[in-house]
Design an enzyme around this catalytic site. Structure first.
Site, PDB file in Angstrom:
ATOM      1  N   TYR A 155       0.841  -1.205   0.000  1.00 51.21           N
ATOM      2  CA  TYR A 155       0.000   0.000   0.000  1.00 51.21           C
ATOM      3  C   TYR A 155       0.885   1.268   0.000  1.00 51.21           C
ATOM      4  O   TYR A 155       0.498   2.316  -0.498  1.00 51.21           O
ATOM      5  CB  TYR A 155      -0.959  -0.027   1.191  1.00 51.21           C
ATOM      6  CG  TYR A 155      -2.208   0.792   0.990  1.00 51.21           C
ATOM      7  CD1 TYR A 155      -3.058   0.577  -0.096  1.00 51.21           C
ATOM      8  CD2 TYR A 155      -2.558   1.803   1.883  1.00 51.21           C
ATOM      9  CE1 TYR A 155      -4.205   1.334  -0.286  1.00 51.21           C
ATOM     10  CE2 TYR A 155      -3.703   2.563   1.710  1.00 51.21           C
ATOM     11  CZ  TYR A 155      -4.527   2.321   0.626  1.00 51.21           C
ATOM     12  OH  TYR A 155      -5.658   3.079   0.447  1.00 51.21           O
TER      13      TYR A 155
ATOM     14  N   LYS B  34      -3.358   8.325   2.873  1.00 46.89           N
ATOM     15  CA  LYS B  34      -4.603   8.108   3.634  1.00 46.89           C
ATOM     16  C   LYS B  34      -4.456   8.576   5.078  1.00 46.89           C
ATOM     17  O   LYS B  34      -5.422   9.055   5.679  1.00 46.89           O
ATOM     18  CB  LYS B  34      -5.006   6.630   3.595  1.00 46.89           C
ATOM     19  CG  LYS B  34      -5.415   6.116   2.207  1.00 46.89           C
ATOM     20  CD  LYS B  34      -6.593   6.857   1.613  1.00 46.89           C
ATOM     21  CE  LYS B  34      -7.153   6.130   0.383  1.00 46.89           C
ATOM     22  NZ  LYS B  34      -8.125   6.969  -0.344  1.00 46.89           N
TER      23      LYS B  34
END
Ligand code: NAD
Length: 264
Positions: free
Chosen positions: A156, A163
């Site tokens: 990720y 995020k």
């Protein structure tokens, strides 16, 4: 949601989280405005927009390219001219170079770091600023995040950093806009099979693992995320702001999965 009008950004196809949200909002009688990123996506989105009786479809690319510098301000102006004020906004968009959603975070390039945070994080702040100007009666802003912001998940990488910044933006924006009765929240969805989800290397492993170890033993579907969005965008959640709400089958609370679920 009858009598409420909202902007939903991020529909790419009928698997998009934004589409799941649009559908639930439509079923609950909201008036919806959609955006598309580019002309090739427009063709895919037009038939979907018909399904939710959306007459107003606008192009909006939020990237740092010079031609897009005022794309968000122009979008909000057009919406205001065409249909008036907004009651809610959904920001369901993110982008990072696929080549950096694999391997080590250590290898992140400066250019991709900046463009990932620009598109996936800063755009929400910019949208919040513009949209709040046409929310005289208050409103609700919602963005989408993932648990990779506060725990590591495979590949990720820079998107996790984006995020984390997005979730913190939600908190600061909720303080800035609270006095205007504008609420700001995020939904942290479990892994879902979308175009953006597939861009992360090893997505299949993450999808299966999450499904296996989450208390509900199921990843969320579009309807579940859509219903959580309905709650956060409606007056039913009028006392809730600055929150990251998990729709992940309970995955977030698992530290070490039960022995029968994982063999070593
Ligand atoms: P998706 O591919 O269907 O949607 C991503 C959207 O981002 C697309 O509509 C795309 O056009 C848009 N976008 C990308 N760059 C853009 C730009 N420069 N300007 C305007 N729009 C741009 O995938 P999705 O999974 O529905 O993603 C929606 C949101 O949900 C993203 O923020 C994603 O990080 C988040 N999310 C996804 C998952 C998952 O597993 N799929 C889980 C948690 C959170």
């Amino acid at each position: 949601m009858q009598g409420k009008t909202g902007l939903i950004m991020g529909v790419a196809n009928d698997r998009s989280i934004a589409w799941g949200i649009a559908n639930q909002l439509f079923l609950n009688k909201a008036n919806i405005v959609l955006t598309y990123q580019n002309d090739s996506l427009k063709k895919r989105i037009e038939p979907l927009s018909d399904k939710i009786k959306c007459k107003n479809l606008y192009k909006c690319d939020v990237s740092l390219e010079p031609e897009n510098e005022y794309s968000i301000e122009n979008l909000i102006k057009k919406i205001n001219n065409d249909i008036g004020n907004l009651d809610f906004v959904v920001h369901a968009l993110a982008y990072s170079n696929k080549e950096e959603l694999k391997g080590k975070y250590l290898e992140t390039s400066r250019q991709n770091f900046l463009s990932t945070l620009d598109i996936s994080t800063y755009s929400f702040t910019r949208i919040a600023k513009s949209a709040s100007e046409i929310m005289p009666n208050g409103g609700s802003l919602l963005t989408l995040t993932y648990v990779g912001s506060n725990k590591t998940t495979p590949n990720y990488n820079v998107m996790g950093v984006a995020k984390a910044a997005l979730e913190t933006s939600v908190k600061y924006l909720s303080v800035d806009l609270g006095k205007n009765n504008i609420r700001v929240n995020a939904i942290s969805a479990g892994p879902m099979k979308t175009l953006a989800g597939a861009a992360i290397s090893g997505a299949r492993h993450v999808f299966k693992y999450s499904e296996k170890i989450s208390p509900l033993q199921k990843n969320p579907d579009l309807e579940q995320v859509g219903n959580a969005a309905l709650y956060l965008l409606s007056d039913i959640s009028s006392g809730v702001t600055g929150l990251t709400h998990y729709v992940d089958g309970g995955l977030k609370i698992v530290g070490i999965p039960n022995q029968d679920l994982v063999s070593l």
